[in-house]
Design a protein around this motif. Structure first.
Motif, mmCIF file in Angstrom:
data_model
loop_
_atom_site.group_PDB
_atom_site.id
_atom_site.type_symbol
_atom_site.label_atom_id
_atom_site.label_comp_id
_atom_site.label_asym_id
_atom_site.label_seq_id
_atom_site.Cartn_x
_atom_site.Cartn_y
_atom_site.Cartn_z
ATOM 1 N N HIS A 42 -20.566 -4.973 29.072
ATOM 2 C CA HIS A 42 -20.731 -5.213 27.557
ATOM 3 C C HIS A 42 -22.005 -5.092 27.101
ATOM 4 O O HIS A 42 -22.324 -4.524 25.854
ATOM 5 N N PHE A 43 -23.159 -5.196 27.774
ATOM 6 C CA PHE A 43 -24.296 -5.100 27.099
ATOM 7 C C PHE A 43 -24.739 -3.662 26.973
ATOM 8 O O PHE A 43 -25.311 -3.172 26.132
ATOM 9 N N TRP A 44 -24.116 -2.563 28.033
ATOM 10 C CA TRP A 44 -24.402 -1.233 27.763
ATOM 11 C C TRP A 44 -23.573 -0.586 26.664
ATOM 12 O O TRP A 44 -24.224 0.096 25.960
ATOM 13 N N GLY A 50 -29.354 -8.330 20.240
ATOM 14 C CA GLY A 50 -30.013 -9.623 20.671
ATOM 15 C C GLY A 50 -28.826 -10.219 20.979
ATOM 16 O O GLY A 50 -29.245 -11.649 21.323
ATOM 17 N N GLU A 51 -27.914 -9.981 21.118
ATOM 18 C CA GLU A 51 -26.524 -10.693 21.702
ATOM 19 C C GLU A 51 -26.758 -11.270 23.001
ATOM 20 O O GLU A 51 -26.391 -12.228 23.491
ATOM 21 N N THR A 100 -19.039 -13.200 25.665
ATOM 22 C CA THR A 100 -18.931 -11.965 25.133
ATOM 23 C C THR A 100 -18.033 -11.648 24.196
ATOM 24 O O THR A 100 -17.767 -10.681 23.626
ATOM 25 N N LEU A 101 -17.022 -12.847 24.033
ATOM 26 C CA LEU A 101 -15.873 -12.629 22.990
ATOM 27 C C LEU A 101 -16.345 -13.230 21.707
ATOM 28 O O LEU A 101 -15.693 -12.832 20.709
ATOM 29 N N VAL A 102 -17.411 -13.935 21.670
ATOM 30 C CA VAL A 102 -17.921 -14.486 20.360
ATOM 31 C C VAL A 102 -17.914 -13.694 19.202
ATOM 32 O O VAL A 102 -17.544 -13.926 17.910
ATOM 33 N N PHE A 103 -18.792 -12.449 19.368
ATOM 34 C CA PHE A 103 -19.174 -11.796 18.199
ATOM 35 C C PHE A 103 -18.325 -10.406 18.382
ATOM 36 O O PHE A 103 -18.448 -9.517 17.596
#
Length: 172
Positions: A42-44, A50-51, A100-103
């Motif tokens: 997810h981060f990659w 900033g998430e 990880t779903l929020v945005f």
């Protein structure tokens, strides 16, 4: 054929669902591996700038909320090892995975705060019921109404936060 954007949103939702199932069924070691891989991906590949801060805060919030409910007698985890004496790692890992779903795949929901609260009040406790049934965790009778309230407030708060963030970005 679905657009790349819709494919990404669907992959985001399916990644969470697979992570939820692997964490719940696999226990803490599998949760550590699965969660690390899914969060790393997810981060990659997916995270907005900033998430990581939001996901980190949400993970700490989960430890505090579910940990507090455990201390109050809401959960009986039996002999499972607990993170900080509060929660099994597999349960705690579900919090950053949900974030990880929020945005991404849930971004549409935050436009409707009351519907978001209702969805949280229903789906939050259902997730706990399903997880408890699959892991043998006992839930106190008062826990599900408490979870319904917590998740309603959380989802309403996320909606307010997401709308405020969108308003600030759109006014610049």
């Amino acid at each position: 054929m679905a657009s790349p954007r819709w494919q990404g949103l669907l992959f985001n939702a399916l990644r969470f669902e697979a992570g939820w199932l692997l964490c719940v069924l696999g226990g803490s070691w599998i949760a550590a591996i699965t969660g690390s891989i899914l969060l790393g991906w997810h981060f990659w590949r997916c995270a907005k700038p900033g998430e990581w801060r939001f996901i980190g805060v949400f993970a700490l919030l989960g430890l505090a909320l579910d940990g507090g409910l455990h201390v109050a007698g809401g959960f009986d985890f039996g002999e499972q090892p607990l993170v900080a004496g509060l929660l099994p790692l597999w349960l705690w890992m579900l919090w950053p995975l949900f974030a990880t779903l929020v945005f991404h795949s849930l971004a549409w929901l935050w436009q409707y705060p009351r519907i978001a609260a209702l969805c949280g009040a229903v789906s939050g406790p259902l997730s706990y019921v399903g997880g408890a049934a699959l892991t043998g965790v006992s839930l106190a009778p008062w826990l599900l109404p408490a979870q319904a309230l917590i998740w309603a407030v959380l989802c309403f708060g996320i909606s307010r936060y997401a709308n405020q963030k969108t308003t600030v970005v759109n006014t610049r």
